[in-house]
Design a protein around this motif. Structure first.
Motif, PDB file in Angstrom:
ATOM      1  N   THR A 141       0.831  -1.204   0.000  1.00 41.69           N
ATOM      2  CA  THR A 141       0.000   0.000   0.000  1.00 41.69           C
ATOM      3  C   THR A 141       0.865   1.254   0.000  1.00 41.69           C
ATOM      4  O   THR A 141       0.600   2.194  -0.758  1.00 41.69           O
ATOM      5  CB  THR A 141      -0.969  -0.009   1.204  1.00 41.69           C
ATOM      6  OG1 THR A 141      -1.797  -1.168   1.119  1.00 41.69           O
ATOM      7  CG2 THR A 141      -1.825   1.241   1.238  1.00 41.69           C
ATOM      8  N   VAL A 142       1.904   1.277   0.809  1.00 42.07           N
ATOM      9  CA  VAL A 142       2.816   2.426   0.837  1.00 42.07           C
ATOM     10  C   VAL A 142       3.460   2.615  -0.536  1.00 42.07           C
ATOM     11  O   VAL A 142       3.487   3.735  -1.071  1.00 42.07           O
ATOM     12  CB  VAL A 142       3.889   2.264   1.937  1.00 42.07           C
ATOM     13  CG1 VAL A 142       4.997   3.305   1.781  1.00 42.07           C
ATOM     14  CG2 VAL A 142       3.259   2.368   3.322  1.00 42.07           C
ATOM     15  N   ALA A 143       3.953   1.528  -1.121  1.00 42.70           N
ATOM     16  CA  ALA A 143       4.598   1.621  -2.435  1.00 42.70           C
ATOM     17  C   ALA A 143       3.626   2.138  -3.493  1.00 42.70           C
ATOM     18  O   ALA A 143       3.980   3.011  -4.299  1.00 42.70           O
ATOM     19  CB  ALA A 143       5.161   0.259  -2.847  1.00 42.70           C
ATOM     20  N   ARG A 144       2.416   1.635  -3.493  1.00 44.12           N
ATOM     21  CA  ARG A 144       1.422   2.075  -4.480  1.00 44.12           C
ATOM     22  C   ARG A 144       1.000   3.517  -4.218  1.00 44.12           C
ATOM     23  O   ARG A 144       0.710   4.255  -5.163  1.00 44.12           O
ATOM     24  CB  ARG A 144       0.209   1.147  -4.463  1.00 44.12           C
ATOM     25  CG  ARG A 144       0.497  -0.258  -4.961  1.00 44.12           C
ATOM     26  CD  ARG A 144       0.899  -0.335  -6.437  1.00 44.12           C
ATOM     27  NE  ARG A 144      -0.116   0.109  -7.354  1.00 44.12           N
ATOM     28  CZ  ARG A 144      -1.052  -0.647  -7.889  1.00 44.12           C
ATOM     29  NH1 ARG A 144      -1.110  -1.927  -7.608  1.00 44.12           N
ATOM     30  NH2 ARG A 144      -1.931  -0.131  -8.720  1.00 44.12           N
ATOM     31  N   ALA A 145       0.938   3.939  -2.961  1.00 44.66           N
ATOM     32  CA  ALA A 145       0.584   5.329  -2.651  1.00 44.66           C
ATOM     33  C   ALA A 145       1.642   6.288  -3.185  1.00 44.66           C
ATOM     34  O   ALA A 145       1.312   7.337  -3.760  1.00 44.66           O
ATOM     35  CB  ALA A 145       0.395   5.511  -1.147  1.00 44.66           C
ATOM     36  N   LEU A 146       2.909   5.937  -3.026  1.00 46.40           N
ATOM     37  CA  LEU A 146       3.987   6.784  -3.551  1.00 46.40           C
ATOM     38  C   LEU A 146       3.938   6.827  -5.074  1.00 46.40           C
ATOM     39  O   LEU A 146       4.125   7.886  -5.683  1.00 46.40           O
ATOM     40  CB  LEU A 146       5.345   6.278  -3.064  1.00 46.40           C
ATOM     41  CG  LEU A 146       5.583   6.423  -1.559  1.00 46.40           C
ATOM     42  CD1 LEU A 146       6.842   5.688  -1.152  1.00 46.40           C
ATOM     43  CD2 LEU A 146       5.650   7.890  -1.151  1.00 46.40           C
ATOM     44  N   SER A 147       3.672   5.704  -5.695  1.00 46.61           N
ATOM     45  CA  SER A 147       3.533   5.639  -7.147  1.00 46.61           C
ATOM     46  C   SER A 147       2.352   6.494  -7.612  1.00 46.61           C
ATOM     47  O   SER A 147       2.450   7.236  -8.600  1.00 46.61           O
ATOM     48  CB  SER A 147       3.350   4.182  -7.576  1.00 46.61           C
ATOM     49  OG  SER A 147       3.112   4.098  -8.953  1.00 46.61           O
ATOM     50  N   ALA A 148       1.229   6.413  -6.902  1.00 49.38           N
ATOM     51  CA  ALA A 148       0.043   7.207  -7.247  1.00 49.38           C
ATOM     52  C   ALA A 148       0.329   8.702  -7.112  1.00 49.38           C
ATOM     53  O   ALA A 148      -0.140   9.507  -7.925  1.00 49.38           O
ATOM     54  CB  ALA A 148      -1.138   6.803  -6.368  1.00 49.38           C
ATOM     55  N   LEU A 149       1.100   9.082  -6.109  1.00 44.78           N
ATOM     56  CA  LEU A 149       1.488  10.485  -5.950  1.00 44.78           C
ATOM     57  C   LEU A 149       2.311  10.928  -7.150  1.00 44.78           C
ATOM     58  O   LEU A 149       2.079  12.008  -7.717  1.00 44.78           O
ATOM     59  CB  LEU A 149       2.253  10.689  -4.644  1.00 44.78           C
ATOM     60  CG  LEU A 149       2.841  12.084  -4.405  1.00 44.78           C
ATOM     61  CD1 LEU A 149       1.772  13.171  -4.448  1.00 44.78           C
ATOM     62  CD2 LEU A 149       3.591  12.101  -3.069  1.00 44.78           C
ATOM     63  N   GLY A 150       3.266  10.112  -7.566  1.00 44.20           N
ATOM     64  CA  GLY A 150       4.061  10.431  -8.749  1.00 44.20           C
ATOM     65  C   GLY A 150       3.203  10.561  -9.993  1.00 44.20           C
ATOM     66  O   GLY A 150       3.397  11.476 -10.802  1.00 44.20           O
ATOM     67  N   ASP A 151       2.233   9.661 -10.137  1.00 45.84           N
ATOM     68  CA  ASP A 151       1.324   9.734 -11.287  1.00 45.84           C
ATOM     69  C   ASP A 151       0.518  11.032 -11.276  1.00 45.84           C
ATOM     70  O   ASP A 151       0.307  11.655 -12.322  1.00 45.84           O
ATOM     71  CB  ASP A 151       0.374   8.532 -11.302  1.00 45.84           C
ATOM     72  CG  ASP A 151       1.074   7.218 -11.608  1.00 45.84           C
ATOM     73  OD1 ASP A 151       2.244   7.236 -12.065  1.00 45.84           O
ATOM     74  OD2 ASP A 151       0.453   6.162 -11.372  1.00 45.84           O
ATOM     75  N   MET A 152       0.052  11.427 -10.102  1.00 49.95           N
ATOM     76  CA  MET A 152      -0.709  12.672 -10.001  1.00 49.95           C
ATOM     77  C   MET A 152       0.183  13.862 -10.323  1.00 49.95           C
ATOM     78  O   MET A 152      -0.253  14.803 -11.013  1.00 49.95           O
ATOM     79  CB  MET A 152      -1.322  12.818  -8.607  1.00 49.95           C
ATOM     80  CG  MET A 152      -2.110  14.113  -8.425  1.00 49.95           C
ATOM     81  SD  MET A 152      -3.533  14.299  -9.524  1.00 49.95           S
ATOM     82  CE  MET A 152      -4.792  13.525  -8.515  1.00 49.95           C
ATOM     83  N   MET A 153       1.415  13.836  -9.859  1.00 46.17           N
ATOM     84  CA  MET A 153       2.340  14.926 -10.174  1.00 46.17           C
ATOM     85  C   MET A 153       2.565  15.010 -11.681  1.00 46.17           C
ATOM     86  O   MET A 153       2.621  16.105 -12.240  1.00 46.17           O
ATOM     87  CB  MET A 153       3.653  14.740  -9.420  1.00 46.17           C
ATOM     88  CG  MET A 153       3.501  14.925  -7.919  1.00 46.17           C
ATOM     89  SD  MET A 153       5.017  14.553  -7.011  1.00 46.17           S
ATOM     90  CE  MET A 153       6.015  15.971  -7.506  1.00 46.17           C
ATOM     91  N   ASP A 154       2.667  13.853 -12.354  1.00 49.69           N
ATOM     92  CA  ASP A 154       2.793  13.834 -13.814  1.00 49.69           C
ATOM     93  C   ASP A 154       1.577  14.491 -14.457  1.00 49.69           C
ATOM     94  O   ASP A 154       1.704  15.300 -15.377  1.00 49.69           O
ATOM     95  CB  ASP A 154       2.910  12.401 -14.341  1.00 49.69           C
ATOM     96  CG  ASP A 154       4.234  11.738 -13.990  1.00 49.69           C
ATOM     97  OD1 ASP A 154       5.194  12.448 -13.616  1.00 49.69           O
ATOM     98  OD2 ASP A 154       4.296  10.494 -14.095  1.00 49.69           O
ATOM     99  N   ALA A 155       0.389  14.119 -13.991  1.00 48.69           N
ATOM    100  CA  ALA A 155      -0.860  14.652 -14.557  1.00 48.69           C
ATOM    101  C   ALA A 155      -0.952  16.161 -14.343  1.00 48.69           C
ATOM    102  O   ALA A 155      -1.340  16.901 -15.253  1.00 48.69           O
ATOM    103  CB  ALA A 155      -2.070  13.949 -13.937  1.00 48.69           C
TER     104      ALA A 155
END
Length: 171
Positions: A141-155
């Motif tokens: 969950t922590v790993a996916r949350a950090l990945s999701a944050l990166g994806d949002m920053m990209d968007a």
């Protein structure tokens, strides 16, 4: 001293900040974000709202939302992320809620996880079905949350570039 997480470097480089609202991860996301040097430039703080009543009283998740959807839901994750962002004045808010086990909760099976990332103009919610024991589910969950944050920053970056092109007459 350990190196900062790449997402912390990226937040710092972009002059952005993050706040967390955690349930299933019990503070592990905040710990990961603050593990390296320089974290204070990007991480404003976080709240661990493990108990439902604390999600309502401290984080401001509407009681009606909890009654209608439960705390293991996309709606709760969204509210947690948006309220953490607002409460702490961060660029981004990231939340985690779910079932790490050993038992089901609110009729949801072990491994059901919701992660939300709130940005200034958008909130994205992920629903995951993770396998493993309690600690494996929390780590994933922590790993996916950090990945999701990166994806949002990209968007957000793509959206900002598009607005800049429009205003410059290039779009």
């Amino acid at each position: 001293m350990t190196d900062p997480d790449p997402i912390v470097d990226r937040l710092t480089d972009e002059g952005a900040t993050v706040a967390t609202a955690e349930s299933i991860t019990g503070g592990r996301l905040a710990a990961r974000l603050t593990d390296g040097a320089g974290a204070s430039s990007a991480f404003l703080g976080g709240v661990v709202t493990y108990a439902t009543e604390v999600k309502i009283s401290l984080l401001g998740v509407p009681e009606a939302l909890v009654d209608d959807h439960g705390v293991i839901s996309a709606e709760c994750a969204r509210s947690m992320a948006e309220n953490a962002r607002s409460l702490l004045g961060a660029t981004y808010g990231v939340s985690t809620t779910g079932v790490a086990g050993p038992d089901t909760q609110e009729g949801q099976p072990v491994g059901t996880v919701f992660i939300a990332v709130a940005a200034p103009d958008d909130t994205q919610v992920l629903e995951l079905a993770l396998d493993g024991d309690r600690s494996e589910i929390q780590a994933a969950t922590v790993a996916r949350a950090l990945s999701a944050l990166g994806d949002m920053m990209d968007a957000v970056g793509r959206s900002s570039a598009g607005r800049a092109a429009e205003h410059s007459g290039l779009g």
